[in-house]
Design a protein around this motif. Structure first.
Motif, PDB file in Angstrom:
ATOM      1  N   VAL A  18       0.839  -1.202   0.000  1.00  0.00           N
ATOM      2  CA  VAL A  18       0.000   0.000   0.000  1.00  0.00           C
ATOM      3  C   VAL A  18       0.873   1.250   0.000  1.00  0.00           C
ATOM      4  O   VAL A  18       1.815   1.343   0.793  1.00  0.00           O
ATOM      5  N   GLU A  19       0.538   2.203  -0.884  1.00  0.00           N
ATOM      6  CA  GLU A  19       1.197   3.510  -0.815  1.00  0.00           C
ATOM      7  C   GLU A  19       0.143   4.605  -0.746  1.00  0.00           C
ATOM      8  O   GLU A  19      -0.809   4.616  -1.527  1.00  0.00           O
ATOM      9  N   LEU A  20       0.346   5.533   0.178  1.00  0.00           N
ATOM     10  CA  LEU A  20      -0.492   6.731   0.259  1.00  0.00           C
ATOM     11  C   LEU A  20       0.363   7.917  -0.143  1.00  0.00           C
ATOM     12  O   LEU A  20       1.359   8.223   0.530  1.00  0.00           O
ATOM     13  N   GLY A  21      -0.014   8.560  -1.240  1.00  0.00           N
ATOM     14  CA  GLY A  21       0.802   9.635  -1.800  1.00  0.00           C
ATOM     15  C   GLY A  21       1.642   9.040  -2.912  1.00  0.00           C
ATOM     16  O   GLY A  21       2.795   8.648  -2.734  1.00  0.00           O
ATOM     17  N   VAL A  22       1.035   8.948  -4.095  1.00  0.00           N
ATOM     18  CA  VAL A  22       1.581   8.148  -5.191  1.00  0.00           C
ATOM     19  C   VAL A  22       2.286   9.007  -6.241  1.00  0.00           C
ATOM     20  O   VAL A  22       3.226   8.554  -6.891  1.00  0.00           O
ATOM     21  N   TRP A  23       1.778  10.213  -6.405  1.00  0.00           N
ATOM     22  CA  TRP A  23       2.266  11.151  -7.424  1.00  0.00           C
ATOM     23  C   TRP A  23       2.268  10.468  -8.797  1.00  0.00           C
ATOM     24  O   TRP A  23       1.229  10.068  -9.272  1.00  0.00           O
ATOM     25  N   ARG A  24       3.425  10.278  -9.439  1.00  0.00           N
ATOM     26  CA  ARG A  24       3.438   9.682 -10.783  1.00  0.00           C
ATOM     27  C   ARG A  24       3.397   8.157 -10.768  1.00  0.00           C
ATOM     28  O   ARG A  24       3.386   7.523 -11.834  1.00  0.00           O
ATOM     29  N   PHE A  47      -3.299   5.040  -3.050  1.00  0.00           N
ATOM     30  CA  PHE A  47      -4.171   6.095  -2.508  1.00  0.00           C
ATOM     31  C   PHE A  47      -3.580   7.454  -2.861  1.00  0.00           C
ATOM     32  O   PHE A  47      -2.428   7.753  -2.525  1.00  0.00           O
ATOM     33  N   ASP A  48      -4.373   8.278  -3.511  1.00  0.00           N
ATOM     34  CA  ASP A  48      -3.934   9.652  -3.811  1.00  0.00           C
ATOM     35  C   ASP A  48      -5.171  10.456  -4.238  1.00  0.00           C
ATOM     36  O   ASP A  48      -6.152   9.883  -4.705  1.00  0.00           O
ATOM     37  N   ALA A  49      -5.049  11.775  -4.115  1.00  0.00           N
ATOM     38  CA  ALA A  49      -6.116  12.635  -4.641  1.00  0.00           C
ATOM     39  C   ALA A  49      -6.164  12.514  -6.162  1.00  0.00           C
ATOM     40  O   ALA A  49      -7.222  12.651  -6.775  1.00  0.00           O
ATOM     41  N   PHE A  50      -4.998  12.290  -6.790  1.00  0.00           N
ATOM     42  CA  PHE A  50      -4.859  12.278  -8.254  1.00  0.00           C
ATOM     43  C   PHE A  50      -5.376  13.576  -8.869  1.00  0.00           C
ATOM     44  O   PHE A  50      -5.869  13.601  -9.997  1.00  0.00           O
ATOM     45  N   GLY A  55      -2.612  23.243  -0.033  1.00  0.00           N
ATOM     46  CA  GLY A  55      -1.489  23.145   0.898  1.00  0.00           C
ATOM     47  C   GLY A  55      -0.122  23.029   0.257  1.00  0.00           C
ATOM     48  O   GLY A  55       0.892  23.199   0.928  1.00  0.00           O
ATOM     49  N   TYR A  56      -0.076  22.741  -1.042  1.00  0.00           N
ATOM     50  CA  TYR A  56       1.234  22.574  -1.688  1.00  0.00           C
ATOM     51  C   TYR A  56       1.780  23.870  -2.287  1.00  0.00           C
ATOM     52  O   TYR A  56       2.881  23.876  -2.827  1.00  0.00           O
ATOM     53  N   GLY A  57       0.991  24.943  -2.251  1.00  0.00           N
ATOM     54  CA  GLY A  57       1.472  26.219  -2.752  1.00  0.00           C
ATOM     55  C   GLY A  57       1.908  26.128  -4.206  1.00  0.00           C
ATOM     56  O   GLY A  57       1.201  25.562  -5.052  1.00  0.00           O
ATOM     57  N   GLY A  89      -8.968  10.182  -4.238  1.00  0.00           N
ATOM     58  CA  GLY A  89      -9.662  11.086  -3.319  1.00  0.00           C
ATOM     59  C   GLY A  89      -8.752  11.455  -2.166  1.00  0.00           C
ATOM     60  O   GLY A  89      -7.660  10.897  -2.005  1.00  0.00           O
ATOM     61  N   LEU A  90      -9.202  12.408  -1.370  1.00  0.00           N
ATOM     62  CA  LEU A  90      -8.434  12.765  -0.178  1.00  0.00           C
ATOM     63  C   LEU A  90      -8.420  11.575   0.783  1.00  0.00           C
ATOM     64  O   LEU A  90      -9.424  10.863   0.928  1.00  0.00           O
ATOM     65  N   PHE A  91      -7.297  11.377   1.446  1.00  0.00           N
ATOM     66  CA  PHE A  91      -7.190  10.247   2.378  1.00  0.00           C
ATOM     67  C   PHE A  91      -8.344  10.254   3.392  1.00  0.00           C
ATOM     68  O   PHE A  91      -8.857   9.199   3.765  1.00  0.00           O
ATOM     69  N   LYS A  92      -8.732  11.450   3.816  1.00  0.00           N
ATOM     70  CA  LYS A  92      -9.782  11.523   4.845  1.00  0.00           C
ATOM     71  C   LYS A  92     -11.087  10.890   4.351  1.00  0.00           C
ATOM     72  O   LYS A  92     -11.928  10.475   5.159  1.00  0.00           O
ATOM     73  N   ILE A 109       3.949   5.606   3.371  1.00  0.00           N
ATOM     74  CA  ILE A 109       3.210   6.862   3.423  1.00  0.00           C
ATOM     75  C   ILE A 109       4.121   7.988   2.940  1.00  0.00           C
ATOM     76  O   ILE A 109       5.249   8.137   3.427  1.00  0.00           O
ATOM     77  N   ASP A 110       3.617   8.733   1.962  1.00  0.00           N
ATOM     78  CA  ASP A 110       4.394   9.837   1.379  1.00  0.00           C
ATOM     79  C   ASP A 110       3.427  10.999   1.173  1.00  0.00           C
ATOM     80  O   ASP A 110       3.135  11.394   0.047  1.00  0.00           O
ATOM     81  N   GLY A 111       2.926  11.524   2.295  1.00  0.00           N
ATOM     82  CA  GLY A 111       1.813  12.472   2.194  1.00  0.00           C
ATOM     83  C   GLY A 111       2.101  13.875   2.655  1.00  0.00           C
ATOM     84  O   GLY A 111       1.221  14.730   2.620  1.00  0.00           O
ATOM     85  N   ASN A 112       3.301  14.155   3.149  1.00  0.00           N
ATOM     86  CA  ASN A 112       3.808  15.502   3.429  1.00  0.00           C
ATOM     87  C   ASN A 112       3.158  16.263   4.584  1.00  0.00           C
ATOM     88  O   ASN A 112       3.809  17.123   5.178  1.00  0.00           O
ATOM     89  N   PHE A 113       1.895  15.987   4.879  1.00  0.00           N
ATOM     90  CA  PHE A 113       1.164  16.794   5.861  1.00  0.00           C
ATOM     91  C   PHE A 113       0.831  15.991   7.128  1.00  0.00           C
ATOM     92  O   PHE A 113       0.706  14.757   7.069  1.00  0.00           O
ATOM     93  N   ASP A 115      -2.083  16.006   8.693  1.00  0.00           N
ATOM     94  CA  ASP A 115      -3.401  15.363   8.521  1.00  0.00           C
ATOM     95  C   ASP A 115      -3.306  14.107   7.656  1.00  0.00           C
ATOM     96  O   ASP A 115      -4.006  13.111   7.912  1.00  0.00           O
ATOM     97  N   SER A 116      -2.463  14.156   6.639  1.00  0.00           N
ATOM     98  CA  SER A 116      -2.345  13.017   5.727  1.00  0.00           C
ATOM     99  C   SER A 116      -1.771  11.803   6.465  1.00  0.00           C
ATOM    100  O   SER A 116      -2.254  10.673   6.318  1.00  0.00           O
ATOM    101  N   TYR A 117      -0.737  12.044   7.256  1.00  0.00           N
ATOM    102  CA  TYR A 117      -0.140  10.934   8.024  1.00  0.00           C
ATOM    103  C   TYR A 117      -1.094  10.455   9.114  1.00  0.00           C
ATOM    104  O   TYR A 117      -1.200   9.255   9.382  1.00  0.00           O
TER     105      TYR A 117
END
Ligand code: SAM
Length: 194
Positions: A18-24, A47-50, A55-57, A89-92, A109-113, A115-117
């Motif tokens: 399982v990976e949360l925060g997949v990017w490419r 898992f990712d918003a895709f 929050g990433y500016g 979708g958002l992890f939440k 987990i590679d979610g930066n925030f 809340d994500s962790y």
């Protein structure tokens, strides 16, 4: 990820990758390639918003990669298959749908925030069996992620310590089963605001 997947296969630790925060999708493509080379079948869960998330500016465009683009990356390497599952979708909104009885052999987990962790750990950690491997991509470089890990470890009574991989990431092997105590779950503070 390559070492973690090989290790859980060698040690016969049951469960999904399982990976949360997949990017490419690069890390999960590698996981799929390792399984392919070993002749092993495991579910891969992405898992990712895709899409862009708050929050990433200035990095938000760069980090917004669609599910179709990630599926194409698996196609490029001939690694697409019914064992690859997308949870957009958002992890939440996605991790609460996880069936906690479904084991997770590798949780990356590679979610930066914070809340994500927090979402990832509260909803998924119980599914990692003793012997399973947990990887945090950005715990050594993101203060909020380290804060989340320290809160979770202290408040849930975890005995495990982080093994640093490089200037960003760390891992540990789960040593002890825990029952999550939800009293400590914090209100939104970064990714989940709005
Ligand atoms: C740094 S990138 C991941 C990089 C990737 N793991 C790699 O190694 O190439 C972070 C990803 O996490 C996703 N993300 C972070 N927090 C999220 C959340 N709360 N819900 C959904 N996706 C989230 C972002 O959309 C982004 O794709």
């Amino acid at each position: 990820m390559e070492a973690a997947v090989s290790e859980v296969i060698a040690q016969k630790v049951q469960g999904d990758i399982v990976e949360l925060g997949v990017w490419r999708g690069g890390v999960m493509v590698i996981a799929a390639a390792v399984l392919h080379d070993l002749g092993e079948q495991r579910n891969l869960r992405l898992f990712d918003a895709f899409e862009q998330i708050p929050g990433y500016g200035s990095a938000s465009n760069f980090l917004a990669v669609s599910e179709a683009e990630v599926r194409a990356a698996f196609d490029d390497f001939g690694l697409q298959g019914p064992h690859i599952h997308f949870h957009p979708g958002l992890f939440k909104n996605t991790v609460p749908l996880w069936d906690v009885s479904n084991p997770i052999a590798v949780l990356r987990i590679d979610g930066n925030f914070y809340d994500s962790y927090q979402d990832a750990l509260y909803y998924l950690y119980e599914s990692v069996p003793v012997g399973g491997i947990v990887i945090f991509d950005d715990v050594m470089s993101h203060n909020d992620v380290m804060r989340c890990w320290n809160d979770f470890k202290r408040e849930q009574g975890l005995v495990e310590n982080l093994n640093q991989i490089d200037m960003h990431s760390a891992w540990f092997r789960k040593e002890q089963k825990v029952k999550i105590n939800w009293d400590f779950f914090r209100p939104p503070q970064d990714a989940n605001i709005n």
